[in-house]
Write a protein that holds these residues in place. Structure first.
Motif, short mmCIF file in Angstrom:
data_model
loop_
_atom_site.label_atom_id
_atom_site.label_comp_id
_atom_site.label_asym_id
_atom_site.label_seq_id
_atom_site.Cartn_x
_atom_site.Cartn_y
_atom_site.Cartn_z
N TYR A 31 0.83 -1.20 0.00
CA TYR A 31 0.00 0.00 0.00
C TYR A 31 0.87 1.26 0.00
O TYR A 31 1.80 1.39 0.79
N TYR A 48 -4.23 6.97 -3.48
CA TYR A 48 -3.53 5.86 -2.87
C TYR A 48 -3.51 4.66 -3.81
O TYR A 48 -4.25 4.62 -4.81
N SER A 49 -2.66 3.72 -3.48
CA SER A 49 -2.52 2.51 -4.31
C SER A 49 -2.54 1.28 -3.42
O SER A 49 -1.93 1.26 -2.35
N TYR A 50 -3.26 0.26 -3.89
CA TYR A 50 -3.31 -0.99 -3.14
C TYR A 50 -2.71 -2.13 -3.93
O TYR A 50 -3.01 -3.31 -3.68
#
Lengths: 112, 118
Positions: A31, A48-50
C-alpha cells in the motif's frame, strides 16, 4: 526508518507546467499513499494505491493523477500546476490494509 | 465519514511537567487510532497505535494514549516532558475498507503544536 525516498525534496515551478513527484520504497509494501500538508488542514489524502496498477482517489484528488507500474514506485503528477497546489507532499507506505502508515520526508512544492 | 478533531492548536508546557494532548474522533464502527509526531522539516513518525484490546496503549519516547469509546477520545499523555518533545502532534483515525484488496484511508487531525519551556 522505513525505506522511503521522495524526489525531488524541493521544487519551484511555474503555473501551468506539469510536475511529477516520485516516491520510491525498498520495503516491498503493498500500500502506498500521497498526502498533502497545508497549515490549518493537517494532512489530506490525494490518491492511494493498493497494488501495482491499482489506484484510487482520496479526498483532494482534483488536478492530480498517479501511476504505479512497479511495487516500489508511486508517482504523483500535477498535469498543469496551479498556485493552490503549493504545498508539502508526503508519500506513505503500509504493509497492511489497516496501517499504520510510514512516511517519507516530504517534497516542498512551490508553484509561482 | 470519519473525522478527527484536535481542539488545541498550540500548547506550551514546562520541561518536566505532564502533558495531555486531546483527540476526538467521529466514526461509526470501531476505529483504528494513531498518534504521529512531526519535527520541523521532517516526515511523520508513528508514536503509537490502537487496533483493539487493551485501551491503554504504550508508545515510543515514553508516550501513552487511552482509547475511551464512550467519549470518542484517544488522548495522548506523557508524565514528564523533555525539551526534545517540542514538535507537532497529529492524531489519525482509520478503518478497514469495505472491499478486500483496497487500502484503509487515514484521516488526520489538524495537529497540535507543542512548545516546551525550560
Amino acid at each position: 526508518d522505513a525505506g522511503i525516498t521522495q524526489s525531488p525534496r524541493h521544487k519551484v515551478t511555474e503555473t501551468g507546467t506539469p510536475v511529477t513527484l516520485r516516491c520510491h520504497q525498498t520495503e516491498n509494501h503493498r500500500y502506498m499513499y500521497w498526502y498533502r500538508q497545508d497549515p490549518g488542514h493537517g494532512l489530506r489524502l490525494i490518491h492511494y494505491s493498493y497494488g501495482v496498477k491499482d489506484t484510487d482517489k482520496g479526498e483532494v484528488s482534483d488536478g492530480y493523477s498517479v501511476s504505479r507500474s512497479k511495487t516500489e514506485d508511486f508517482l504523483l503528477t500535477l498535469e498543469s500546476a496551479t498556485s493552490s497546489q503549493t504545498s508539502v507532499y508526503f508519500c506513505a507506505i503500509s504493509e497492511s490494509q489497516a496501517g499504520p502508515l510510514h512516511f517519507g520526508n516530504g517534497t516542498r512544492l512551490t508553484v509561482t | 465519514a470519519q473525522s478527527v478533531t484536535q481542539p488545541d492548536i498550540h500548547i506550551t508546557v514546562s520541561e518536566g511537567a505532564s502533558l495531555e494532548l486531546r483527540c476526538n474522533y467521529s466514526y461509526g464502527a470501531t476505529p483504528y487510532l494513531f498518534w504521529y509526531v512531526q519535527s520541523p522539516g521532517q516526515g511523520l513518525q508513528l508514536l503509537l497505535k490502537y487496533f483493539s484490546g487493551d485501551t491503554l496503549v504504550q508508545g515510543i519516547k515514553g508516550f501513552e494514549a487511552e482509547f475511551k469509546r464512550s467519549q470518542s477520545s484517544f488522548n495522548l499523555r506523557k508524565p514528564s516532558v523533555h525539551w526534545s518533545d517540542a514538535a507537532e502532534y497529529f492524531c489519525a483515525v482509520g478503518s478497514l475498507p469495505g472491499r478486500t484488496g483496497t487500502a484503509s484511508k487515514l484521516t488526520f487531525g489538524t495537529g497540535t503544536r507543542l512548545q516546551v519551556t525550560l
